[in-house]
Design a protein around this motif. Structure first.
Motif, mmCIF file in Angstrom:
data_model
loop_
_atom_site.group_PDB
_atom_site.id
_atom_site.type_symbol
_atom_site.label_atom_id
_atom_site.label_comp_id
_atom_site.label_asym_id
_atom_site.label_seq_id
_atom_site.Cartn_x
_atom_site.Cartn_y
_atom_site.Cartn_z
ATOM 1 N N GLU A 54 0.840 -1.208 0.000
ATOM 2 C CA GLU A 54 0.000 0.000 0.000
ATOM 3 C C GLU A 54 0.876 1.260 0.000
ATOM 4 O O GLU A 54 0.494 2.296 -0.535
ATOM 5 C CB GLU A 54 -0.985 -0.009 1.188
ATOM 6 N N VAL A 55 2.074 1.158 0.580
ATOM 7 C CA VAL A 55 2.995 2.307 0.573
ATOM 8 C C VAL A 55 3.481 2.537 -0.864
ATOM 9 O O VAL A 55 3.531 3.667 -1.356
ATOM 10 C CB VAL A 55 4.183 2.062 1.532
ATOM 11 N N GLN A 56 3.807 1.429 -1.526
ATOM 12 C CA GLN A 56 4.231 1.520 -2.927
ATOM 13 C C GLN A 56 3.164 2.200 -3.773
ATOM 14 O O GLN A 56 3.450 3.100 -4.562
ATOM 15 C CB GLN A 56 4.435 0.095 -3.455
ATOM 16 N N ARG A 57 1.915 1.755 -3.578
ATOM 17 C CA ARG A 57 0.814 2.312 -4.390
ATOM 18 C C ARG A 57 0.662 3.806 -4.148
ATOM 19 O O ARG A 57 0.469 4.582 -5.070
ATOM 20 C CB ARG A 57 -0.499 1.579 -4.065
ATOM 21 N N ARG A 58 0.831 4.216 -2.875
ATOM 22 C CA ARG A 58 0.657 5.654 -2.591
ATOM 23 C C ARG A 58 1.798 6.475 -3.222
ATOM 24 O O ARG A 58 1.577 7.568 -3.725
ATOM 25 C CB ARG A 58 0.580 5.852 -1.066
ATOM 26 N N ILE A 59 3.013 5.937 -3.205
ATOM 27 C CA ILE A 59 4.133 6.656 -3.847
ATOM 28 C C ILE A 59 3.866 6.757 -5.351
ATOM 29 O O ILE A 59 4.060 7.810 -5.964
ATOM 30 C CB ILE A 59 5.481 5.930 -3.602
ATOM 31 N N ALA B 251 8.958 11.114 2.800
ATOM 32 C CA ALA B 251 8.593 10.575 4.124
ATOM 33 C C ALA B 251 8.975 9.094 4.209
ATOM 34 O O ALA B 251 9.439 8.612 5.246
ATOM 35 C CB ALA B 251 7.099 10.766 4.368
ATOM 36 N N THR B 252 8.798 8.377 3.096
ATOM 37 C CA THR B 252 9.146 6.941 3.083
ATOM 38 C C THR B 252 10.655 6.774 3.293
ATOM 39 O O THR B 252 11.097 5.898 4.045
ATOM 40 C CB THR B 252 8.711 6.302 1.739
ATOM 41 N N ILE B 253 11.448 7.628 2.630
ATOM 42 C CA ILE B 253 12.904 7.533 2.784
ATOM 43 C C ILE B 253 13.277 7.795 4.259
ATOM 44 O O ILE B 253 14.081 7.083 4.856
ATOM 45 C CB ILE B 253 13.605 8.538 1.834
ATOM 46 N N ARG B 254 12.647 8.806 4.849
ATOM 47 C CA ARG B 254 12.924 9.095 6.269
ATOM 48 C C ARG B 254 12.582 7.900 7.149
ATOM 49 O O ARG B 254 13.294 7.582 8.097
ATOM 50 C CB ARG B 254 12.099 10.302 6.737
ATOM 51 N N GLU B 255 11.436 7.253 6.830
ATOM 52 C CA GLU B 255 10.987 6.126 7.654
ATOM 53 C C GLU B 255 11.939 4.924 7.504
ATOM 54 O O GLU B 255 12.212 4.216 8.478
ATOM 55 C CB GLU B 255 9.538 5.759 7.285
ATOM 56 N N ASN C 252 4.161 2.857 17.995
ATOM 57 C CA ASN C 252 4.420 1.565 17.330
ATOM 58 C C ASN C 252 5.720 1.597 16.520
ATOM 59 O O ASN C 252 5.698 1.520 15.276
ATOM 60 C CB ASN C 252 3.273 1.175 16.392
ATOM 61 N N PRO C 253 6.865 1.730 17.186
ATOM 62 C CA PRO C 253 8.126 1.919 16.439
ATOM 63 C C PRO C 253 8.467 0.795 15.482
ATOM 64 O O PRO C 253 9.172 1.018 14.511
ATOM 65 C CB PRO C 253 9.189 2.029 17.541
ATOM 66 N N GLU C 254 7.929 -0.419 15.714
ATOM 67 C CA GLU C 254 8.254 -1.531 14.807
ATOM 68 C C GLU C 254 7.422 -1.513 13.528
ATOM 69 O O GLU C 254 7.693 -2.275 12.599
ATOM 70 C CB GLU C 254 8.071 -2.880 15.530
ATOM 71 N N VAL C 255 6.407 -0.639 13.496
ATOM 72 C CA VAL C 255 5.555 -0.584 12.307
ATOM 73 C C VAL C 255 6.128 0.426 11.309
ATOM 74 O O VAL C 255 6.543 1.522 11.684
ATOM 75 C CB VAL C 255 4.098 -0.202 12.686
ATOM 76 N N PHE C 256 6.161 0.028 10.045
ATOM 77 C CA PHE C 256 6.662 0.897 8.979
ATOM 78 C C PHE C 256 5.535 1.841 8.575
ATOM 79 O O PHE C 256 4.547 1.422 7.970
ATOM 80 C CB PHE C 256 7.093 0.014 7.808
ATOM 81 N N GLU C 257 5.667 3.111 8.941
ATOM 82 C CA GLU C 257 4.567 4.049 8.755
ATOM 83 C C GLU C 257 5.107 5.400 8.251
ATOM 84 O O GLU C 257 5.315 6.336 9.038
ATOM 85 C CB GLU C 257 3.850 4.210 10.119
ATOM 86 N N PRO C 258 5.364 5.513 6.936
ATOM 87 C CA PRO C 258 5.936 6.761 6.413
ATOM 88 C C PRO C 258 5.135 8.006 6.791
ATOM 89 O O PRO C 258 5.716 9.080 7.001
ATOM 90 C CB PRO C 258 5.920 6.546 4.897
ATOM 91 N N ALA C 259 3.804 7.858 6.894
ATOM 92 C CA ALA C 259 2.964 9.037 7.133
ATOM 93 C C ALA C 259 3.279 9.706 8.467
ATOM 94 O O ALA C 259 2.887 10.852 8.691
ATOM 95 C CB ALA C 259 1.496 8.647 7.058
ATOM 96 N N ARG C 260 4.014 9.036 9.351
ATOM 97 C CA ARG C 260 4.355 9.692 10.628
ATOM 98 C C ARG C 260 5.248 10.915 10.380
ATOM 99 O O ARG C 260 5.385 11.765 11.227
ATOM 100 C CB ARG C 260 4.991 8.699 11.600
ATOM 101 N N PHE C 261 5.885 10.960 9.198
ATOM 102 C CA PHE C 261 6.743 12.112 8.868
ATOM 103 C C PHE C 261 5.993 13.197 8.085
ATOM 104 O O PHE C 261 6.598 14.104 7.546
ATOM 105 C CB PHE C 261 7.976 11.654 8.080
ATOM 106 N N LEU C 262 4.649 13.053 8.001
ATOM 107 C CA LEU C 262 3.847 14.087 7.321
ATOM 108 C C LEU C 262 2.910 14.742 8.327
ATOM 109 O O LEU C 262 2.506 14.114 9.312
ATOM 110 C CB LEU C 262 2.993 13.449 6.213
ATOM 111 N N ASN C 263 2.559 16.008 8.079
ATOM 112 C CA ASN C 263 1.591 16.654 8.971
ATOM 113 C C ASN C 263 0.206 16.020 8.753
ATOM 114 O O ASN C 263 0.020 15.235 7.818
ATOM 115 C CB ASN C 263 1.575 18.174 8.767
ATOM 116 N N SER C 264 -0.760 16.388 9.607
ATOM 117 C CA SER C 264 -2.029 15.646 9.570
ATOM 118 C C SER C 264 -2.760 15.836 8.240
ATOM 119 O O SER C 264 -3.530 14.974 7.822
ATOM 120 C CB SER C 264 -2.914 16.043 10.751
ATOM 121 N N GLU C 265 -2.508 16.957 7.545
ATOM 122 C CA GLU C 265 -3.163 17.156 6.239
ATOM 123 C C GLU C 265 -2.395 16.454 5.119
ATOM 124 O O GLU C 265 -2.859 16.396 3.977
ATOM 125 C CB GLU C 265 -3.255 18.647 5.872
#
Ligand code: HEM
Ligand code: PLO
Length: 442
Positions: free
Chosen positions: A259-264, A291-295, A344-357
């Protein structure tokens, strides 16, 4: 550890005290058996102790890298040419219905970028010199500076030791390769053209030799042949192993999280029209990719313990007294997986590096230092970020990556050496609709 005093730092507040607030006091590096073999007794930048020679070399390399730095057309062109060639190989494999071990392909692409910068040369697929480099570099990564027993109890080096033998052999092969490049450059050197990093180092050496006075000789400011070779060996080694490792981790996680791939890919499609290829100026609009690279850099830091630092004088850290000579290991893994800092540090979640919008990049926690910080901060951060962005955007614009039918998902565990590497596995790269024909055309 053995007779050595070691402090392990597990919290970002103390890590920042070491790296930033007291950066100069903690700027030392330990001498160890394995790094001494690799660097001719610390005559490089990464493992060399703090000294005027070290400062001089760091500045010299920094200047030379800036020449090719952000905003410069050359580096972007070099990376895009390699991205193009990498994608062609992937298209060829797809056309033949083959799954591919991307590891050597990514390594060659990244090697060619750093080879262009260091030596103004590149490798073709199957080039025997490139194969030799793959072999020796893996041997070094597996055996150097990973707090192996021989680095803790140096007297163990006098007993038969298979790892040390392997390291010495690999360093011997690397040195032959570096020496060959050095001799070629010396033979064709001209004061009027600076082709690459090695030319920049040779120029500094020449100018020190021309101004040779009793006090300032090329040797005394650290411009001996050994220093030059070890410095360029560092940049070459760091330039290859780090960026390649991050790309491999990125691919590994993208296969686990389609799903991360699809969003990129959706982001790429909506920001880059038609068949235009991604370029550095797209970084401001491809936020989810950034954000994905940061994650990826958070969840699998390349250097989970950085390189050990050493206190150059008596000092303190938090409430503790720290004596001169103490080794300080920054546990970046702890910082990046601290549950008080990361949900949840073990979960891969690129969106944590984006603001809520989802409209801007953020740093959700100060407990994040993938490139270190301060006086010993990574010298290649800007270059690495350009490479990660361009390689990943080119690949994902053209391909969807998945596990070959019947294969398990690749392991997320990693193998700990001087860098944390993912295991090898095969990837099924399916050309995205509309890209099959264009890919073959290039
Ligand atoms: C040092 C990370 C790419 C050259 C470091 C350190 C880290 C790091 C954590 C140690 C900092 C410390 O000990 O406090 C990374 C990551 C990269 C990357 C995550 C890729 C994503 C590169 C590249 C180059 C490079 C491409 C070369 C062009 C160096 C050098 C040092 C270093 C020379 C030693 C600096 C010193 O001791 O003064 N890097 N690096 N790195 N890096 Fe990188
Ligand atoms: C990688 C293998 C090469 O053959 C030699 C080499 C030189 C510089 C090292 C690099 C290796 C591994 C990654 C290091 C880099 C200097 C900075 C970088 C340790 C051993 C990091 C991530 O700190």
């Amino acid at each position: 550890m053995g007779s050595i005093k070691v402090v392990i730092v597990n919290h970002y507040v103390h890590a920042k005290e070491v790296l930033l607030k007291k950066g100069k006091i903690f700027a030392g590096r330990p001498r160890t058996v394995t790094t001494d073999i690799l660097t001719r007794d610390g005559k490089d930048i990464a493992f060399g102790d703090y000294s005027p020679t070290w400062r001089f070399h760091r500045k010299l390399v920094h200047g030379a890298l800036c020449m090719f730095g952000e905003g410069s057309v050359t580096i972007e062109k070099i990376i895009c040419a390699e991205a193009q060639s990498l994608c062609s190989t992937m298209f060829d494999a797809a056309a033949d219905g083959l799954s591919l071990d991307l590891s050597p392909e990514l390594t060659r692409a990244v090697t060619n970028v750093i080879c262009s910068l260091c030596f103004n040369s590149t490798y073709h697929r199957g080039d025997p010199e490139f194969e030799a480099m793959l072999y020796y570099s893996q041997g070094i990564v597996d055996t150097v500076a990973k707090d192996s027993l021989v680095d803790i109890f140096p007297w163990l080096q006098f007993f038969p030791n298979a790892d040390l033998r392997r390291l010495k052999w690999c360093v011997f092969i690397r040195d032959q390769l570096l020496q060959k490049k050095y001799n070629e450059h010396k033979a064709h050197y001209s004061d009027h053209v600076q082709r690459d990093l090695l030319d920049a180092l040779l120029r500094a050496k020449r100018s020190a030799e021309n101004n040779n006075t009793a006090e300032i000789s090329a040797e005394s400011v650290g411009l001996s042949d050994d220093h030059l070779l070890m410095t360029v060996g560092d940049i070459f080694g760091a330039g290859v192993e780090t960026t390649t490792t991050v790309l491999k981790w990125a691919v590994t996680y993208l296969m686990h999280y389609p799903e991360v791939q699809r969003r990129i890919q959706a982001e790429l499609d909506s920001n880059i029209a038609g068949d235009r290829t991604p370029q550095l100026s797209d970084r401001g609009s491809l936020l989810y990719l950034e954000a994905t690279i940061r994650e990826v850099l958070r969840i699998r830091p390349v250097a989970p313990l950085l390189i050990p630092h050493v206190a150059l004088s008596d000092t303190s850290l938090g409430d503790f007294t720290v004596r001169k000579g103490t080794r300080v290991i920054i546990n970046l893994w702890s910082l990046h997986h601290d549950e008080k800092e990361w949900k949840n540090p073990e979960v891969f979640e690129p969106a944590r590096f984006l603001n809520s919008e989802g409209t801007g990049l953020i740093l959700p926690s100060p407990s994040y230092l993938p490139f270190g910080a301060g006086i010993r901060v990574c010298l290649g951060e800007a270059l690495a970020k350009m490479e990660l962005f361009l390689f990943l955007s080119w690949i994902l614009q053209r391909f969807t990556l998945s596990v070959p039918p019947g294969d398990p998902l690749p392991s997320l565990d990693g193998k700990f050496g001087v860098v944390l590497q993912p295991a090898r596995y095969k990837v099924h790269a399916t050309p995205r609709s509309g890209w099959q024909r264009k890919g073959q055309a290039c």
